[in-house]
Design a protein around this motif. Sequence first.
Motif, PDB file in Angstrom:
ATOM      1  N   HIS A 139       0.893  -1.566   0.434  1.00 14.03           N
ATOM      2  CA  HIS A 139      -0.104  -0.088  -0.159  1.00 14.03           C
ATOM      3  C   HIS A 139       0.971   1.921  -0.141  1.00 14.03           C
ATOM      4  O   HIS A 139      -0.118   2.580   0.659  1.00 14.03           O
ATOM      5  CB  HIS A 139      -0.828   0.206   1.095  1.00 14.03           C
ATOM      6  CG  HIS A 139      -1.814  -1.313   1.546  1.00 14.03           C
ATOM      7  ND1 HIS A 139      -2.488  -1.863   0.561  1.00 14.03           N
ATOM      8  CD2 HIS A 139      -2.856  -2.433   1.924  1.00 14.03           C
ATOM      9  CE1 HIS A 139      -3.609  -2.430   0.530  1.00 14.03           C
ATOM     10  NE2 HIS A 139      -2.891  -2.826   1.910  1.00 14.03           N
ATOM     11  N   ALA A 140       2.368   0.873  -0.791  1.00 10.28           N
ATOM     12  CA  ALA A 140       2.799   2.485  -0.838  1.00 10.28           C
ATOM     13  C   ALA A 140       2.534   3.298  -1.621  1.00 10.28           C
ATOM     14  O   ALA A 140       2.348   2.373  -2.782  1.00 10.28           O
ATOM     15  CB  ALA A 140       4.493   1.549  -0.913  1.00 10.28           C
ATOM     16  N   ILE A 141       3.016   4.566  -1.338  1.00 11.86           N
ATOM     17  CA  ILE A 141       3.212   5.589  -2.245  1.00 11.86           C
ATOM     18  C   ILE A 141       3.845   5.109  -3.624  1.00 11.86           C
ATOM     19  O   ILE A 141       5.378   5.204  -3.335  1.00 11.86           O
ATOM     20  CB  ILE A 141       3.142   6.803  -1.463  1.00 11.86           C
ATOM     21  CG1 ILE A 141       2.273   7.575  -0.299  1.00 11.86           C
ATOM     22  CG2 ILE A 141       3.625   8.026  -2.233  1.00 11.86           C
ATOM     23  CD1 ILE A 141       2.339   8.697   0.001  1.00 11.86           C
ATOM     24  N   PRO A 142       3.611   5.237  -4.118  1.00 13.86           N
ATOM     25  CA  PRO A 142       4.514   5.830  -5.246  1.00 13.86           C
ATOM     26  C   PRO A 142       5.803   5.878  -5.609  1.00 13.86           C
ATOM     27  O   PRO A 142       5.767   6.487  -5.543  1.00 13.86           O
ATOM     28  CB  PRO A 142       3.265   4.783  -7.225  1.00 13.86           C
ATOM     29  CG  PRO A 142       1.920   5.206  -6.604  1.00 13.86           C
ATOM     30  CD  PRO A 142       2.272   5.300  -5.686  1.00 13.86           C
ATOM     31  N   GLU A 143       6.794   5.178  -6.128  1.00 15.39           N
ATOM     32  CA  GLU A 143       7.685   6.191  -5.737  1.00 15.39           C
ATOM     33  C   GLU A 143       8.763   7.778  -6.184  1.00 15.39           C
ATOM     34  O   GLU A 143       8.939   8.103  -5.861  1.00 15.39           O
ATOM     35  CB  GLU A 143       9.404   5.212  -6.531  1.00 15.39           C
ATOM     36  CG  GLU A 143      10.736   5.458  -6.279  1.00 15.39           C
ATOM     37  CD  GLU A 143      12.143   4.415  -6.664  1.00 15.39           C
ATOM     38  OE1 GLU A 143      12.920   4.740  -6.854  1.00 15.39           O
ATOM     39  OE2 GLU A 143      11.343   2.950  -6.641  1.00 15.39           O
ATOM     40  N   LEU A 144       7.669   7.436  -7.749  1.00 16.06           N
ATOM     41  CA  LEU A 144       7.553   8.718  -8.379  1.00 16.06           C
ATOM     42  C   LEU A 144       7.430   9.599  -8.110  1.00 16.06           C
ATOM     43  O   LEU A 144       7.846  10.655  -7.072  1.00 16.06           O
ATOM     44  CB  LEU A 144       7.751   9.022  -9.501  1.00 16.06           C
ATOM     45  CG  LEU A 144       7.536   9.597 -10.234  1.00 16.06           C
ATOM     46  CD1 LEU A 144       8.194  10.792 -10.616  1.00 16.06           C
ATOM     47  CD2 LEU A 144       6.108   9.510 -12.050  1.00 16.06           C
ATOM     48  N   GLN A 146       6.236   9.485  -4.612  1.00 11.41           N
ATOM     49  CA  GLN A 146       7.278  10.089  -2.887  1.00 11.41           C
ATOM     50  C   GLN A 146       7.551  10.677  -3.451  1.00 11.41           C
ATOM     51  O   GLN A 146       8.443  11.298  -2.813  1.00 11.41           O
ATOM     52  CB  GLN A 146       7.587   8.113  -2.806  1.00 11.41           C
ATOM     53  CG  GLN A 146       7.094   7.246  -1.983  1.00 11.41           C
ATOM     54  CD  GLN A 146       7.460   6.588  -1.554  1.00 11.41           C
ATOM     55  OE1 GLN A 146       9.248   6.773  -1.720  1.00 11.41           O
ATOM     56  NE2 GLN A 146       7.534   5.033  -2.235  1.00 11.41           N
ATOM     57  N   ARG A 147       8.914  10.974  -4.558  1.00 11.65           N
ATOM     58  CA  ARG A 147      10.378  11.230  -4.868  1.00 11.65           C
ATOM     59  C   ARG A 147       9.848  13.083  -5.011  1.00 11.65           C
ATOM     60  O   ARG A 147      10.478  14.398  -3.991  1.00 11.65           O
ATOM     61  CB  ARG A 147      10.603  10.926  -5.655  1.00 11.65           C
ATOM     62  CG  ARG A 147      12.623  11.789  -6.018  1.00 11.65           C
ATOM     63  CD  ARG A 147      13.255  11.347  -6.963  1.00 11.65           C
ATOM     64  NE  ARG A 147      12.849  11.295  -8.175  1.00 11.65           N
ATOM     65  CZ  ARG A 147      12.301  10.465  -9.551  1.00 11.65           C
ATOM     66  NH1 ARG A 147      12.194   9.194  -8.156  1.00 11.65           N
ATOM     67  NH2 ARG A 147      11.974  10.481 -10.120  1.00 11.65           N
ATOM     68  N   LEU A 148       8.682  13.022  -5.894  1.00 13.25           N
ATOM     69  CA  LEU A 148       8.829  14.384  -6.407  1.00 13.25           C
ATOM     70  C   LEU A 148       7.491  15.102  -4.793  1.00 13.25           C
ATOM     71  O   LEU A 148       7.762  16.199  -4.756  1.00 13.25           O
ATOM     72  CB  LEU A 148       7.241  14.118  -7.065  1.00 13.25           C
ATOM     73  CG  LEU A 148       7.140  13.895  -8.241  1.00 13.25           C
ATOM     74  CD1 LEU A 148       6.701  14.151  -9.067  1.00 13.25           C
ATOM     75  CD2 LEU A 148       8.350  14.669  -9.410  1.00 13.25           C
ATOM     76  N   PHE A 149       6.399  13.908  -3.867  1.00 11.23           N
ATOM     77  CA  PHE A 149       6.178  14.575  -2.922  1.00 11.23           C
ATOM     78  C   PHE A 149       7.502  15.419  -2.319  1.00 11.23           C
ATOM     79  O   PHE A 149       7.238  16.231  -1.575  1.00 11.23           O
ATOM     80  CB  PHE A 149       5.138  13.818  -2.530  1.00 11.23           C
ATOM     81  CG  PHE A 149       3.842  14.547  -1.079  1.00 11.23           C
ATOM     82  CD1 PHE A 149       3.233  15.397  -1.915  1.00 11.23           C
ATOM     83  CD2 PHE A 149       4.630  14.642  -0.124  1.00 11.23           C
ATOM     84  CE1 PHE A 149       1.918  15.434  -0.472  1.00 11.23           C
ATOM     85  CE2 PHE A 149       3.927  14.969   1.188  1.00 11.23           C
ATOM     86  CZ  PHE A 149       2.577  15.609   0.763  1.00 11.23           C
ATOM     87  N   THR A 150       8.406  14.806  -1.810  1.00 10.94           N
ATOM     88  CA  THR A 150       9.184  14.644  -0.330  1.00 10.94           C
ATOM     89  C   THR A 150       9.839  16.240  -1.242  1.00 10.94           C
ATOM     90  O   THR A 150      10.334  16.928  -0.197  1.00 10.94           O
ATOM     91  CB  THR A 150      10.272  13.590  -0.835  1.00 10.94           C
ATOM     92  OG1 THR A 150       9.452  12.854  -0.388  1.00 10.94           O
ATOM     93  CG2 THR A 150      11.262  14.137   0.646  1.00 10.94           C
TER      94      THR A 150
END
Length: 231
Positions: A139-144, A146-150
């Motif tokens: 149920h993780a946030i998709p990696e892309l 994740q990176r954009l949000f962070t």
Amino acid sequence: MSEVTGHSSATNIVEPFDNTPSLSVEEIRDFLLENPEFFAQHPDLLEKIRLPHEQKGSVSLVEIQSDQLRKKVRHLTHKLNQLVTIAKQNEKIYRVYTDLNVQLLRCESVAEVQFTLEDVLQERLQLSSAIIKSFKGPHAIPELQQRLFTEKRFKNTNFFFGRLSQHERQLLFGENQAESVALMLLGDNRDIGILGISSSDASHFTPDMDTLLLQQLQQVLNIILPEMMGY
């Protein structure tokens, strides 16, 4: 007596004073500023000085001073009541977070952690939602994302307070109300996920908020979550 008319020449006696320069407004003002005790030494003048008043017509200086003092007292009383209210609210919030941290340390699973966060923050602080979004797992946030949000929200800090875009709200909170949010990155290496807390009040979470209590909550979660989540 005048040698010619036999009348008193009083005008000649006061004549030298006719050219005495009068005090300017500025000089009077400066004198009163330099001698603030002047009216205390001459209290009878206070009642005789009359000043125009919009509602009351002409009033004495004492009345104006008394009215100003009453207004100042009312203002200070109002400010004091506000400070007392804020202090009581801050004490309540502090107690809630203290209890929350103790309860979290007793949790044995991520599900228990999630339930405890919801139970305490939503029930006791009337917040809309509290949710952990992990960076790993089914149920993780998709990696892309994740990176954009962070990069957007956590560029120089582990915390974010304020408002999100519609897409960001949907990503973290789904259908839950999230007019304003408090977010924190989890994990000593910022690699576990995000804790999101939302409010239906757009002004509840603001960028200038203090992070002390959330830092303590973050520290507790960083202790208990890695083992639960297999880090």
